[in-house]
Design a protein around this motif. Structure first.
Motif, PDB file in Angstrom:
ATOM      1  N   PRO A  53      17.687  46.578  17.061  1.00 63.45           N
ATOM      2  CA  PRO A  53      16.431  46.153  16.434  1.00 63.45           C
ATOM      3  C   PRO A  53      15.252  46.274  17.393  1.00 63.45           C
ATOM      4  CG  PRO A  53      18.179  44.569  16.015  1.00 63.45           C
ATOM      5  CD  PRO A  53      18.705  45.515  17.042  1.00 63.45           C
ATOM      6  N   VAL A  54      14.078  46.521  16.836  1.00 55.13           N
ATOM      7  CA  VAL A  54      12.852  46.633  17.625  1.00 55.13           C
ATOM      8  C   VAL A  54      12.215  45.252  17.747  1.00 55.13           C
ATOM      9  CG1 VAL A  54      10.529  47.643  17.728  1.00 55.13           C
ATOM     10  CG2 VAL A  54      12.469  49.005  16.880  1.00 55.13           C
ATOM     11  N   LYS A  55      11.926  44.863  18.970  1.00 57.82           N
ATOM     12  CA  LYS A  55      11.343  43.547  19.216  1.00 57.82           C
ATOM     13  C   LYS A  55       9.865  43.554  18.843  1.00 57.82           C
ATOM     14  CE  LYS A  55      11.716  40.081  22.889  1.00 57.82           C
ATOM     15  NZ  LYS A  55      11.966  39.908  24.344  1.00 57.82           N
ATOM     16  N   ILE A  56       9.457  42.576  18.021  1.00 59.94           N
ATOM     17  CA  ILE A  56       8.072  42.489  17.561  1.00 59.94           C
ATOM     18  C   ILE A  56       7.266  41.497  18.385  1.00 59.94           C
ATOM     19  CG2 ILE A  56       6.632  41.746  15.617  1.00 59.94           C
ATOM     20  CD1 ILE A  56       8.677  42.843  13.729  1.00 59.94           C
ATOM     21  N   THR A  57       7.884  40.386  18.784  1.00 60.64           N
ATOM     22  CA  THR A  57       7.147  39.322  19.480  1.00 60.64           C
ATOM     23  C   THR A  57       7.700  39.101  20.881  1.00 60.64           C
ATOM     24  OG1 THR A  57       8.584  37.589  18.595  1.00 60.64           O
ATOM     25  CG2 THR A  57       6.621  38.156  17.311  1.00 60.64           C
ATOM     26  N   GLU A  58       6.898  38.458  21.705  1.00 55.65           N
ATOM     27  CA  GLU A  58       7.293  38.141  23.078  1.00 55.65           C
ATOM     28  C   GLU A  58       6.550  36.886  23.510  1.00 55.65           C
ATOM     29  OE1 GLU A  58       9.342  37.938  25.309  1.00 55.65           O
ATOM     30  OE2 GLU A  58       9.418  39.905  26.284  1.00 55.65           O
ATOM     31  N   GLY A  59       7.102  36.165  24.485  1.00 56.72           N
ATOM     32  CA  GLY A  59       6.432  34.981  25.013  1.00 56.72           C
ATOM     33  C   GLY A  59       7.379  33.825  25.218  1.00 56.72           C
ATOM     34  N   LEU A  60       6.905  32.789  25.921  1.00 55.39           N
ATOM     35  CA  LEU A  60       7.711  31.599  26.181  1.00 55.39           C
ATOM     36  C   LEU A  60       7.636  30.652  24.990  1.00 55.39           C
ATOM     37  CD1 LEU A  60       7.141  30.763  29.964  1.00 55.39           C
ATOM     38  CD2 LEU A  60       9.034  31.966  28.873  1.00 55.39           C
ATOM     39  N   HIS A  61       8.325  31.028  23.939  1.00 59.47           N
ATOM     40  CA  HIS A  61       8.400  30.234  22.721  1.00 59.47           C
ATOM     41  C   HIS A  61       9.584  30.724  21.902  1.00 59.47           C
ATOM     42  CE1 HIS A  61       5.223  33.441  22.037  1.00 59.47           C
ATOM     43  NE2 HIS A  61       6.251  33.865  21.322  1.00 59.47           N
ATOM     44  N   ASP A  62       9.977  29.924  20.920  1.00 60.27           N
ATOM     45  CA  ASP A  62      11.050  30.268  19.986  1.00 60.27           C
ATOM     46  C   ASP A  62      10.487  30.299  18.574  1.00 60.27           C
ATOM     47  OD1 ASP A  62      12.856  30.247  22.064  1.00 60.27           O
ATOM     48  OD2 ASP A  62      13.863  28.404  21.465  1.00 60.27           O
ATOM     49  N   TYR A  63      10.833  31.344  17.821  1.00 58.69           N
ATOM     50  CA  TYR A  63      10.523  31.369  16.396  1.00 58.69           C
ATOM     51  C   TYR A  63      11.696  30.778  15.615  1.00 58.69           C
ATOM     52  CZ  TYR A  63       6.316  34.112  17.028  1.00 58.69           C
ATOM     53  OH  TYR A  63       5.050  34.513  17.391  1.00 58.69           O
ATOM     54  N   GLY A  64      11.383  30.081  14.530  1.00 58.71           N
ATOM     55  CA  GLY A  64      12.416  29.478  13.699  1.00 58.71           C
ATOM     56  C   GLY A  64      12.509  30.182  12.369  1.00 58.71           C
ATOM     57  N   SER A  65      12.102  29.516  11.293  1.00 54.36           N
ATOM     58  CA  SER A  65      12.162  30.117   9.966  1.00 54.36           C
ATOM     59  C   SER A  65      11.119  31.220   9.831  1.00 54.36           C
ATOM     60  CB  SER A  65      11.922  29.049   8.901  1.00 54.36           C
ATOM     61  OG  SER A  65      10.610  28.495   9.042  1.00 54.36           O
ATOM     62  N   ILE A  66      11.437  32.247   9.048  1.00 49.51           N
ATOM     63  CA  ILE A  66      10.497  33.330   8.777  1.00 49.51           C
ATOM     64  C   ILE A  66      10.534  33.667   7.290  1.00 49.51           C
ATOM     65  CG2 ILE A  66      10.534  34.377  11.075  1.00 49.51           C
ATOM     66  CD1 ILE A  66      12.570  36.414  10.017  1.00 49.51           C
ATOM     67  N   SER A  67       9.375  34.023   6.738  1.00 49.16           N
ATOM     68  CA  SER A  67       9.287  34.530   5.372  1.00 49.16           C
ATOM     69  C   SER A  67       8.211  35.602   5.348  1.00 49.16           C
ATOM     70  CB  SER A  67       8.961  33.408   4.379  1.00 49.16           C
ATOM     71  OG  SER A  67       7.717  32.802   4.698  1.00 49.16           O
ATOM     72  N   LEU A  68       8.337  36.539   4.425  1.00 43.42           N
ATOM     73  CA  LEU A  68       7.432  37.678   4.380  1.00 43.42           C
ATOM     74  C   LEU A  68       6.351  37.460   3.342  1.00 43.42           C
ATOM     75  CD1 LEU A  68       7.063  40.488   5.683  1.00 43.42           C
ATOM     76  CD2 LEU A  68       8.382  41.431   3.777  1.00 43.42           C
ATOM     77  N   SER A  69       5.107  37.785   3.728  1.00 40.94           N
ATOM     78  CA  SER A  69       3.974  37.709   2.816  1.00 40.94           C
ATOM     79  C   SER A  69       3.088  38.921   3.050  1.00 40.94           C
ATOM     80  CB  SER A  69       3.181  36.421   3.038  1.00 40.94           C
ATOM     81  OG  SER A  69       2.022  36.388   2.226  1.00 40.94           O
ATOM     82  N   GLY A  70       3.277  39.962   2.230  1.00 40.15           N
ATOM     83  CA  GLY A  70       2.477  41.169   2.389  1.00 40.15           C
ATOM     84  C   GLY A  70       2.751  41.847   3.716  1.00 40.15           C
ATOM     85  N   ASP A  71       1.709  42.007   4.523  1.00 36.93           N
ATOM     86  CA  ASP A  71       1.837  42.705   5.799  1.00 36.93           C
ATOM     87  C   ASP A  71       2.004  41.749   6.970  1.00 36.93           C
ATOM     88  OD1 ASP A  71      -0.654  41.585   5.814  1.00 36.93           O
ATOM     89  OD2 ASP A  71      -1.731  43.426   6.374  1.00 36.93           O
ATOM     90  N   ARG A  72       2.456  40.542   6.691  1.00 36.45           N
ATOM     91  CA  ARG A  72       2.640  39.572   7.773  1.00 36.45           C
ATOM     92  C   ARG A  72       3.829  38.669   7.475  1.00 36.45           C
ATOM     93  NH1 ARG A  72      -1.154  37.766   4.305  1.00 36.45           N
ATOM     94  NH2 ARG A  72      -1.261  35.539   3.809  1.00 36.45           N
ATOM     95  N   LEU A  73       4.329  38.085   8.542  1.00 31.91           N
ATOM     96  CA  LEU A  73       5.391  37.089   8.430  1.00 31.91           C
ATOM     97  C   LEU A  73       4.786  35.710   8.620  1.00 31.91           C
ATOM     98  CD1 LEU A  73       8.015  38.923  10.628  1.00 31.91           C
ATOM     99  CD2 LEU A  73       8.406  38.317   8.241  1.00 31.91           C
ATOM    100  N   ILE A  74       5.235  34.764   7.842  1.00 35.40           N
ATOM    101  CA  ILE A  74       4.867  33.364   8.040  1.00 35.40           C
ATOM    102  C   ILE A  74       6.069  32.696   8.701  1.00 35.40           C
ATOM    103  CG2 ILE A  74       4.124  31.229   6.962  1.00 35.40           C
ATOM    104  CD1 ILE A  74       2.110  33.573   6.822  1.00 35.40           C
ATOM    105  N   ALA A  75       5.848  32.143   9.895  1.00 38.16           N
ATOM    106  CA  ALA A  75       6.972  31.662  10.701  1.00 38.16           C
ATOM    107  C   ALA A  75       6.632  30.329  11.352  1.00 38.16           C
ATOM    108  CB  ALA A  75       7.313  32.687  11.782  1.00 38.16           C
TER     109      ALA A  75
END
Length: 715
Positions: free
Chosen positions: A387-409
């Protein structure tokens, strides 16, 4: 910070006169709990401040992508209660409004009727309201409570979860003894997590005419199986087909001993019209990658592709191994072929959503101590593409849902609780820049100073590189010496990422002028399968050497007071504390173990999920020819009490049926009988966690009083 600060902060918290609640607003059920303002002495975190924070929950995007409904839970230490409310905001985070203000908690908002209404749960039933909170209307009158729900895509039906009776009560056997409290038990799984199992969840389907939910049909009628699965499964384990004609559900069709020793759940496809069911994991064995893969471990969380041609789910390969690699399996419903879409991913697929074109996924996974978002093509497995990594940084993403051209997370870190973010799915080769949409606790963070979080890579005794988090006190002065804590993570195969906890919170430890050393020791995901699996059957081995390596290395720093080191942890971390208490060679001056295993032979028999004990311990202690099991039980912490020499605090909940409270009682008794300073904190009404506000504050006060007593030199 003075100890008295921890005792007096409750009086400093007041309800804000904001749109959430009015401080004098009460009902017959008591005061409504809402957003709270705080004062913070010296900008330091306290237990009361932690419990004053609003906690972001579920979220749902409107069909046109213009609005987001979400929940926040608030807690009152004084009332010892929580209250969940629903907010709505524009997709860019503006115009944030509170929709619900009743005394009852209201949750699980879902847009229906083309976005003109919001459905939600209140008092165990399904309701609807306008997006501005007006015209509230009850839709269901289900006997018992609705635990969760999903409307069919065409909204002609609703799928919901409700509890059904399981097994016989004593009064069923002896009607004249209807007041007897004794339970007659003849098979395993009579207890689970924090309950005596007398009910189980079933999925129900009911017609919906736009005004009322009609008479429901139990999909598992007369079947003694759970769906969703206890103790943590919810409606994410159920899915509607795009045509609203089929339901996929997660189920482990086993009971008693068979259930207790197996993780073999499957995905079932239920035809709404005919009522027929087929097993997607066992009935379809054609697999281009691995012909003999029969999906014998956990198979959970199905999702149909938007075009209805595929169904995906999370899958583990081995029966009995609950921490196996979590793969992303896909079944081509036309070709009847299954494949692991994430075969080149070296860590767990934790959450996922389909792309709108049904040609791939957005997913989250842990790698090197952070949980990030990735993009995966449906057929990338054919070329072994990761898989291609989209995000980076000192944080954790939890739930994700898709809305058009963006993810709500949702996103959190060691310095910030969950907030909702918008993440663009298209980016220019650099990592996507997320936009923060909610600022639920900004009014609190603005009054606090957080400690610095640092990642270090440390060489282990076998020459491997180990990530270790180091968290420093606010206003850290390298010229001073600080007492330092070794933090032992639970699991044992849980990631130690950028997590935020309302109990094991690194920032409150740092606020009390402790340095925290948190190593990603052997057994944690995010460092490859070999690293993850190395802990099973070797609890007293390399993982313990990893712990000692981490604290020894950081203790070389001139600002670490190596004469005042502490060791703390819960669950497997609690086991680690008990084990290290007999093997630390006088490194530590204080220990704290919460819900830890002290006697492994008793744990093997006491725990409810026997598959965990069988896999991780290697087998039964009475199997003298099993070398792995014999090594495990030879390393039980209780066997090394003769080497204990350090003060220890033991904490446990009596409703913890994963690791029974007698483990802490035995450890405490052993310490006292050996003349070692010890303290016992028992919660009669808490499980493997501490969930009630006043108990949470008591936990923190006891925790820091114990550490300060032994790790901070008297002035």
């Amino acid at each position: 910070m003075k100890k008295t600060d921890l005792m007096t902060m409750t009086a400093a918290i007041a309800l804000a006169t904001s749109s959430c609640t009015a401080p004098d607003k009460t009902t017959d059920e008591g005061p409504i709990i809402g957003r709270q303002e705080i004062t913070a002495d010296n900008g330091r975190m306290t237990p009361e401040i932690l419990w004053a924070m609003g906690r972001i929950g579920s979220s749902n995007v409107s069909p046109d992508g213009k609005q987001i409904a979400y929940t926040v839970s608030y807690y009152s230490v004084k009332e010892n209660k929580s209250h969940t409310v629903i907010y709505v905001m524009n997709a860019d985070g503006s115009d944030n409004k509170l929709l619900t203000s009743s005394a009852a908690s209201e949750s699980e908002p879902v847009w229906i009727k083309k976005g003109s209404k919001l459905a939600f749960l209140s008092k165990g039933q399904i309701w609807e309201m306008n997006p501005d909170g007006t015209e509230r209307k009850q839709l269901s009158e289900i006997e018992g409570n609705v635990d969760g729900f999903k409307f069919s895509p065409d909204e002609s039906k609703v799928l919901f979860v409700s509890q059904v009776k399981y097994g016989k009560r004593t009064a069923d056997i002896y009607p004249d003894l209807d007041k007897a409290s004794g339970k007659i038990i003849d098979d395993l799984m009579y207890k689970h997590w924090d309950e005596w199992v007398e009910s189980i969840p079933h999925p129900f389907i009911a017609p919906f005419d736009g005004n009322k939910v009609g008479e429901a049909t139990d999909i598992l009628k007369d079947e003694p199986y759970e769906s969703p699965m206890k103790p943590f499964g919810g409606v994410e384990q159920l899915a509607w087909s795009p045509a609203s004609d089929k339901i996929a559900y997660t189920c482990r069709k086993k009971t008693g001993l068979a259930y207790a020793v197996s993780t073999d759940s499957d995905i079932y496809l239920y035809d709404v019209a005919s009522g027929k069911t087929e097993n997607l994991c066992k009935d379809y064995t054609a697999n281009p990658q691995k012909k003999d893969d029969k999906n014998e471990g956990y198979d959970i969380n199905p999702q149909f592709s938007p075009d209805g041609k595929f169904i995906a789910w999370q899958s583990m390969e081995h029966d009995g191994y609950e921490s196996d690699l979590n793969r992303l399996y896909v079944l081509d419903l036309e070709k009847k072929e299954k494949f692991n879409a994430a075969s080149a991913f070296e860590t767990n697929v934790d959450t996922y959503v389909w792309t709108p074109a049904s040609d791939g996924f957005y997913l989250t996974g842990t790698w090197h101590g952070t949980e990030q978002i990735y993009r995966l093509g449906l057929n990338d497995w054919k070329d072994s593409k990761a898989p291609v990594k989209i995000t980076e940084g000192l944080h954790d993403y939890g739930s994700i849902s898709l809305s058009g051209d963006r993810l709500i997370a949702t996103r959190h870190s060691m310095s910030q609780a969950d907030e909702i973010y918008s993440v663009p799915v298209e980016f220019d080769g650099n990592f996507a820049k997320a936009t923060q949409l909610t600022n639920e606790n900004k009014h609190i963070y603005d009054k606090l100073e957080m400690g610095r979080v640092e990642e270090r890579w440390i060489k282990t005794t076998d020459g491997k590189d180990m990530l270790t988090w180091v968290i420093y006190p606010p206003q850290f002065d390298p010229q001073k010496k600080y007492p330092t804590l070794l933090y032992c993570e639970g699991g044992p195969q849980s990631p130690l990422g950028q997590f935020w906890s309302y109990r094991w919170n690194f920032q409150i430890m740092a606020a009390n002028d402790y340095i925290i050393v948190a190593p990603c020791r052997r057994g944690m995901p995010g460092f490859g399968v070999e690293w993850n699996e190395a802990i099973s059957g070797d609890y007293g081995g390399q993982c313990m050497r990893d712990y000692l390596t981490a604290i020894d290395e950081v203790a070389k720093e001139p600002f670490v007071d190596k004469d005042h080191l502490g060791c703390v942890g819960a669950s497997f971390g609690g086991f680690s504390v008990y084990w290290l208490a007999g093997h630390h060679n006088k490194r530590f001056k204080a220990f704290i173990a919460h819900d830890g295993i002290f006697n492994m032979e008793m744990q093997y028999l006491e725990t409810e999920e026997k598959w965990f004990a069988n896999w991780d311990m290697g087998g039964a202690f009475w199997d003298k020819n099993n070398a792995t099991a014999q090594r495990t039980f030879a390393n039980s912490p209780h066997r090394f009490v003769d080497k204990w020499d350090t003060p220890i605090l033991c904490i446990h909940g009596e409703k913890d049926y994963r690791i029974l409270a007698n483990q802490a009682m035995a450890a405490f008794d052993a310490a006292k009988m050996r003349g070692i300073p010890a303290e016992l904190l028992i919660f009669p009404d808490e499980n493997h966690w501490v969930l009630q506000p006043q108990n949470g504050v008591l936990w923190q006060r006891t925790f820091f009083n114990w550490l300060d007593r032994w790790l901070k030199p008297k002035e």
